[in-house]
Design a protein around this motif. Structure first.
Motif, PDB file in Angstrom:
ATOM      1  N   GLU A 133      -7.608  -8.580  16.153  1.00 54.69           N
ATOM      2  CA  GLU A 133      -7.583  -9.304  14.999  1.00 54.69           C
ATOM      3  C   GLU A 133      -8.574  -7.339  14.332  1.00 54.69           C
ATOM      4  OE1 GLU A 133     -10.161 -12.510  12.320  1.00 54.69           O
ATOM      5  OE2 GLU A 133      -8.723 -12.752  14.125  1.00 54.69           O
ATOM      6  N   LEU A 134     -10.166  -7.446  15.029  1.00 55.07           N
ATOM      7  CA  LEU A 134     -10.797  -6.415  14.846  1.00 55.07           C
ATOM      8  C   LEU A 134     -10.036  -5.243  14.265  1.00 55.07           C
ATOM      9  CD1 LEU A 134     -13.483  -6.661  16.736  1.00 55.07           C
ATOM     10  CD2 LEU A 134     -13.483  -7.336  14.124  1.00 55.07           C
ATOM     11  N   SER A 135      -9.233  -4.297  14.936  1.00 52.95           N
ATOM     12  CA  SER A 135      -8.434  -3.645  14.469  1.00 52.95           C
ATOM     13  C   SER A 135      -7.855  -3.741  13.469  1.00 52.95           C
ATOM     14  CB  SER A 135      -7.123  -3.182  15.733  1.00 52.95           C
ATOM     15  OG  SER A 135      -5.917  -4.208  15.589  1.00 52.95           O
ATOM     16  N   GLU A 136      -6.857  -4.875  13.067  1.00 56.51           N
ATOM     17  CA  GLU A 136      -6.236  -5.204  11.990  1.00 56.51           C
ATOM     18  C   GLU A 136      -6.968  -5.115  10.607  1.00 56.51           C
ATOM     19  OE1 GLU A 136      -4.187  -8.742  11.686  1.00 56.51           O
ATOM     20  OE2 GLU A 136      -2.399  -8.272  13.278  1.00 56.51           O
ATOM     21  N   LEU A 137      -8.089  -5.769  10.626  1.00 57.60           N
ATOM     22  CA  LEU A 137      -9.400  -5.410  10.154  1.00 57.60           C
ATOM     23  C   LEU A 137     -10.052  -4.180   9.577  1.00 57.60           C
ATOM     24  CD1 LEU A 137     -11.542  -9.478  11.025  1.00 57.60           C
ATOM     25  CD2 LEU A 137      -9.990  -8.573   8.259  1.00 57.60           C
ATOM     26  N   LEU A 141      -9.893  -2.558   5.206  1.00 56.94           N
ATOM     27  CA  LEU A 141     -10.855  -2.201   5.060  1.00 56.94           C
ATOM     28  C   LEU A 141     -11.006  -0.437   5.133  1.00 56.94           C
ATOM     29  CD1 LEU A 141     -14.089  -2.538   4.615  1.00 56.94           C
ATOM     30  CD2 LEU A 141     -14.595  -2.031   7.140  1.00 56.94           C
ATOM     31  N   ALA A 142     -10.079   0.371   6.103  1.00 62.40           N
ATOM     32  CA  ALA A 142     -10.041   1.771   6.036  1.00 62.40           C
ATOM     33  C   ALA A 142      -9.144   1.765   4.186  1.00 62.40           C
ATOM     34  CB  ALA A 142      -9.207   2.693   7.297  1.00 62.40           C
ATOM     35  N   ASN A 143      -7.908   1.138   4.366  1.00 64.94           N
ATOM     36  CA  ASN A 143      -7.366   1.407   3.232  1.00 64.94           C
ATOM     37  C   ASN A 143      -7.769   1.123   1.950  1.00 64.94           C
ATOM     38  OD1 ASN A 143      -4.651   2.084   5.077  1.00 64.94           O
ATOM     39  ND2 ASN A 143      -3.958  -0.338   4.955  1.00 64.94           N
TER      40      ASN A 143
END
Length: 193
Positions: A133-137, A141-143
């Motif tokens: 979930e952190l990597s998806e977030l 956020l980067a997007n």
């Protein structure tokens, strides 16, 4: 040997903090209520933690009570006080012959190890889910940070991002449908009457 002349077989006390002092400082440092909310533990885990804490506190009280009791027996004193010296001799012989029972704890250790393995497995699954979930977030956020501001987007940019919009709009125009019901359902009707 009199009571005052009894020699203690225990080693001299080392300059270490007592277990109660260590426990007290650990209890102050660890706020169990905060742990449960911060880690978002399941109710069953919180209940197990609370039961463990309660049992630990009860055992600590029992152990501290037992440590306060006298551990040596002055048989010479009892021989001088009691008329029946035979009873004292039998008690002393029984105490010297006493050997603590030895239990095979392998089964209990296996249960504890299985429970520990299951707990570690659950913790690892939770950690993996949180990391995913952190990597998806982070990606989201980067997007968001890399995206252009909405006021700089063109219709072509939107159509390029989602090509189905163009066909949907063409279909609506062809059928003479100018209102988007989904918009009104989600954001309300913005018309001024």
């Amino acid at each position: 040997m009199s009571r005052s002349a009894a020699v203690s077989t225990q080693p001299p006390a080392l300059a270490r903090p007592t277990m109660s002092a260590v426990r007290a400082s650990a209890t102050k440092a660890l706020d169990f209520g905060r742990v449960a909310t911060t880690l978002k533990l399941k109710q069953e885990t919180v209940a197990a933690l609370t039961a463990f804490r309660k049992r630990h506190d009860e055992l600590q009280r029992t152990v501290s009570g037992l440590r306060e009791q006298r551990q040596t027996i002055d048989f010479a004193h009892y021989r001088s006080v009691l008329r029946n010296k035979e009873v004292v001799d039998q008690a002393e012989a029984a105490l010297k012959a006493f050997a603590p029972a030895k239990y095979d704890l392998a089964a209990q250790v296996k249960v504890i190890e299985a429970y520990e393995a299951k707990a570690i497995e659950r913790a690892q699954a939770t950690a993996d889910a949180v990391n995913s979930e952190l990597s998806e977030l982070r990606e989201t956020l980067a997007n968001i940070e890399a995206a252009r501001p909405i006021d700089q987007l063109t219709v072509d940019d939107v159509v390029r991002a989602k090509p189905s919009i163009e066909t949907d709009v063409e279909e609506r125009v062809k059928n003479g449908r100018w209102e988007v019901e989904e918009y009104n359902a989600k954001f309300g009707d913005a018309r001024v009457v």
